[in-house]
Write a protein that holds these residues in place. Structure first.
Motif, PDB file in Angstrom:
ATOM      1  N   PHE A   1      43.509  32.036  38.950  1.00 53.61           N
ATOM      2  CA  PHE A   1      44.331  31.848  37.749  1.00 53.61           C
ATOM      3  C   PHE A   1      44.330  33.108  36.880  1.00 53.61           C
ATOM      4  O   PHE A   1      45.401  33.592  36.467  1.00 53.61           O
ATOM      5  N   ILE A   2      43.140  33.675  36.632  1.00 55.45           N
ATOM      6  CA  ILE A   2      43.039  34.881  35.804  1.00 55.45           C
ATOM      7  C   ILE A   2      43.760  36.051  36.471  1.00 55.45           C
ATOM      8  O   ILE A   2      44.483  36.818  35.824  1.00 55.45           O
ATOM      9  N   GLY A   3      43.586  36.181  37.784  1.00 54.26           N
ATOM     10  CA  GLY A   3      44.238  37.269  38.511  1.00 54.26           C
ATOM     11  C   GLY A   3      45.749  37.171  38.480  1.00 54.26           C
ATOM     12  O   GLY A   3      46.456  38.182  38.349  1.00 54.26           O
TER      13      GLY A   3
ATOM     14  N   ILE B   1      47.981  40.621  39.435  1.00 56.83           N
ATOM     15  CA  ILE B   1      47.391  41.264  40.602  1.00 56.83           C
ATOM     16  C   ILE B   1      48.058  40.712  41.864  1.00 56.83           C
ATOM     17  O   ILE B   1      48.259  39.512  42.001  1.00 56.83           O
ATOM     18  N   GLU B   2      48.413  41.619  42.791  1.00 56.36           N
ATOM     19  CA  GLU B   2      49.057  41.219  44.036  1.00 56.36           C
ATOM     20  C   GLU B   2      48.205  40.184  44.778  1.00 56.36           C
ATOM     21  O   GLU B   2      46.976  40.330  44.856  1.00 56.36           O
ATOM     22  N   PRO B   3      48.831  39.158  45.362  1.00 57.41           N
ATOM     23  CA  PRO B   3      48.072  38.078  46.000  1.00 57.41           C
ATOM     24  C   PRO B   3      47.058  38.540  47.038  1.00 57.41           C
ATOM     25  O   PRO B   3      45.921  38.040  47.060  1.00 57.41           O
ATOM     26  N   ALA B   4      47.439  39.474  47.915  1.00 52.90           N
ATOM     27  CA  ALA B   4      46.508  39.937  48.953  1.00 52.90           C
ATOM     28  C   ALA B   4      45.325  40.664  48.334  1.00 52.90           C
ATOM     29  O   ALA B   4      44.173  40.470  48.751  1.00 52.90           O
TER      30      ALA B   4
ATOM     31  N   ILE C   1      38.496  38.438  44.992  1.00 54.98           N
ATOM     32  CA  ILE C   1      37.794  37.183  44.706  1.00 54.98           C
ATOM     33  C   ILE C   1      36.685  36.955  45.723  1.00 54.98           C
ATOM     34  O   ILE C   1      35.560  36.580  45.364  1.00 54.98           O
ATOM     35  N   ASP C   2      36.988  37.192  47.007  1.00 50.72           N
ATOM     36  CA  ASP C   2      35.964  37.043  48.043  1.00 50.72           C
ATOM     37  C   ASP C   2      34.774  37.951  47.767  1.00 50.72           C
ATOM     38  O   ASP C   2      33.613  37.535  47.881  1.00 50.72           O
ATOM     39  N   GLU C   3      35.068  39.203  47.388  1.00 54.85           N
ATOM     40  CA  GLU C   3      33.990  40.167  47.143  1.00 54.85           C
ATOM     41  C   GLU C   3      33.184  39.787  45.906  1.00 54.85           C
ATOM     42  O   GLU C   3      31.952  39.870  45.912  1.00 54.85           O
ATOM     43  N   LEU C   4      33.861  39.342  44.852  1.00 56.58           N
ATOM     44  CA  LEU C   4      33.164  38.952  43.624  1.00 56.58           C
ATOM     45  C   LEU C   4      32.276  37.730  43.850  1.00 56.58           C
ATOM     46  O   LEU C   4      31.131  37.699  43.407  1.00 56.58           O
ATOM     47  N   LEU C   5      32.789  36.731  44.540  1.00 56.82           N
ATOM     48  CA  LEU C   5      31.984  35.538  44.815  1.00 56.82           C
ATOM     49  C   LEU C   5      30.766  35.888  45.653  1.00 56.82           C
ATOM     50  O   LEU C   5      29.685  35.312  45.473  1.00 56.82           O
ATOM     51  N   ASP C   6      30.932  36.865  46.561  1.00 54.14           N
ATOM     52  CA  ASP C   6      29.819  37.289  47.400  1.00 54.14           C
ATOM     53  C   ASP C   6      28.777  38.041  46.579  1.00 54.14           C
ATOM     54  O   ASP C   6      27.580  37.734  46.632  1.00 54.14           O
TER      55      ASP C   6
ATOM     56  N   LEU D   1      35.526  41.628  35.495  1.00 54.77           N
ATOM     57  CA  LEU D   1      35.591  42.724  36.469  1.00 54.77           C
ATOM     58  C   LEU D   1      36.813  42.653  37.377  1.00 54.77           C
ATOM     59  O   LEU D   1      37.145  43.633  38.054  1.00 54.77           O
ATOM     60  N   LEU D   2      37.482  41.525  37.405  1.00 54.86           N
ATOM     61  CA  LEU D   2      38.513  41.235  38.392  1.00 54.86           C
ATOM     62  C   LEU D   2      39.619  42.290  38.448  1.00 54.86           C
ATOM     63  O   LEU D   2      40.085  42.658  39.533  1.00 54.86           O
ATOM     64  N   HIS D   3      40.043  42.802  37.308  1.00 51.75           N
ATOM     65  CA  HIS D   3      41.182  43.734  37.276  1.00 51.75           C
ATOM     66  C   HIS D   3      40.765  45.205  37.376  1.00 51.75           C
ATOM     67  O   HIS D   3      41.603  46.094  37.247  1.00 51.75           O
ATOM     68  N   GLY D   4      39.469  45.443  37.625  1.00 51.48           N
ATOM     69  CA  GLY D   4      39.010  46.819  37.794  1.00 51.48           C
ATOM     70  C   GLY D   4      38.984  47.624  36.511  1.00 51.48           C
ATOM     71  O   GLY D   4      39.573  48.706  36.444  1.00 51.48           O
ATOM     72  N   PRO D   5      38.283  47.152  35.464  1.00 53.04           N
ATOM     73  CA  PRO D   5      38.250  47.878  34.187  1.00 53.04           C
ATOM     74  C   PRO D   5      37.385  49.128  34.265  1.00 53.04           C
ATOM     75  O   PRO D   5      36.555  49.272  35.165  1.00 53.04           O
TER      76      PRO D   5
END
Length: 269
Positions: A118-120, A125-128, A134-139, A168-172
Motif C-alpha cells: 500500500f505504501i509503495g 514505485i513500479e510493481p516489479a 518488499i521481499d528484501e525488507l521482510l527478509d 526505507l521502502l522508497h530508498g531515502p
C-alpha cells in the motif's frame, strides 16, 4: 569540555566540503499558547553522519523533529533536507527522507506485506521493483514468518521494524527516527541497529532521537543535547561528552546534578 551552544548560529560543518547538510534547521520555533516548545533552534546534520538528538522529557525533541520533516508547521524558521526547504517544496524534500515518528499510527487490519504494498503504491514505485524491495525488507527485518499476520497482532518490536521498513521502502538518503528503540526487546533492537549502521556505511544519514545515552554513544558520531526547547550543546560525540560519559555530560547540561543523591524522607531508616 562539551561544545556548549551560545546565541550564535550553529556552525554549518557540512558546507566545508561544498555539500549541503543532510538536514539544517534555522531559527525553528514553536509555541503552544504560553508554552514555548522549541525556542529558535539552529541545528546542522552533516551528510553521512549518525546524529543523536538527546534531551529530557519535554525538551522539545519530538516537536523539533516533527517540524523538521514537515509533520508540524513551525511558527518561525525553516528546515532544509539536502538544500531543499521542507515547507516550500515538501514533495521533493520528502522523497529524500524516511520518517519513523514516535507512536506511528498504521493501518492495523493489513498484513506487513499488504502495508508495504500500500505504501509503495502511494509512492508510485513500479510493481516489479516494489515486490523485490518488499521481499528484501521482510527478509532483513526478519518479518517473513509474520508476513501474513495483521499489524494489529504485531509485538512492539515488530511494529518498530515494519515502521522502519515503510521509511526505507522508497530508498531515502536521510532517516529521521524518533525513539525507534523504545520498548523494543534486545533481539529486535540488535537487528534494527545493524540495519541502521549498514545504511550509514552505504552513504545514508540518520537522525536518531533517544533517551538512552548508552545507545547514542554506541551508534552516533555526532550529537546534540536539547533542554527547555533549546540546543545546549552539539558537535562530534567526543567533543560534546569531553572526558565524561555522555550520560554524565547530559545530566550536567540539563541541570540534573541538583537531584543527585537525594532520597525519599519516609524511606530513610
Amino acid at each position: 569540555m562539551a561544545a556548549e551552544a551560545t546565541q550564535d548560529p550553529v556552525t554549518d560543518r557540512s558546507d566545508v566540503d561544498g555539500r549541503p547538510p543532510a538536514l539544517r534547521l534555522t531559527g525553528l520555533h514553536k509555541a503552544f499558547g504560553a508554552n514555548i516548545a522549541v525556542n529558535h533552534v539552529d541545528l546542522t546534520v552533516p551528510q553521512g553522519s549518525f546524529f543523536g538528538l538527546v534531551g529530557p522529557n519535554g525538551a522539545g525533541k519530538t516537536t523539533a523533529l516533527s517540524m523538521a520533516v514537515g509533520l508540524l508547521r513551525p511558527d518561525e524558521g525553516s528546515s532544509e533536507v539536502f538544500g531543499v526547504e521542507v515547507w516550500k517544496d515538501p514533495v521533493q524534500a520528502r522523497t529524500m527522507m524516511g520518517v519513523l515518528p514516535d507512536g506511528l499510527a498504521m493501518p492495523e487490519r493489513l498484513t506487513g506485506r499488504e502495508l508495504l504494498t500500500f505504501i509503495g503504491q502511494l509512492r508510485g514505485i513500479e510493481p516489479a521493483v516494489l515486490a523485490e524491495r518488499i521481499d528484501e525488507l521482510l527478509d532483513v527485518m526478519e518479518l517473513h514468518e509474520a508476513e501474513t499476520t495483521l499489524v494489529v497482532d504485531y509485538s512492539t518490536g515488530m511494529r518498530k521494524k515494519i515502521g522502519l521498513a515503510t521509511a526505507l521502502l522508497h530508498g531515502p538518503r536521510l532517516l529521521v527516527l524518533d525513539e525507534p528503540f523504545e520498548a523494543v526487546d534486545p533481539v529486535s533492537a540488535a537487528a534494527l541497529k545493524a540495519i541502521l549502521v549498514r545504511f550509514v556505511e552505504s552513504g545514508g544519514s540518520v537522525v536518531l532521537s533517544s533517551h538512552v545515552m548508552a545507545l547514542v554513544e554506541q551508534l552516533c558520531d555526532t550529537v546534540a543535547v536539547m533542554a527547555k526547547g533549546r540546543v545546549v550543546a552539539d558537535g562530534p560525540l567526543a567533543e560534546v561528552r569531553g572526558e565524561q560519559t555522555l550520560e554524565q555530560t547530559f545530566v550536567r547540561l540539563v541541570g540534573g546534578d541538583e537531584h543527585a543523591g537525594r532520597g525519599l524522607s519516609w524511606l530513610a531508616s
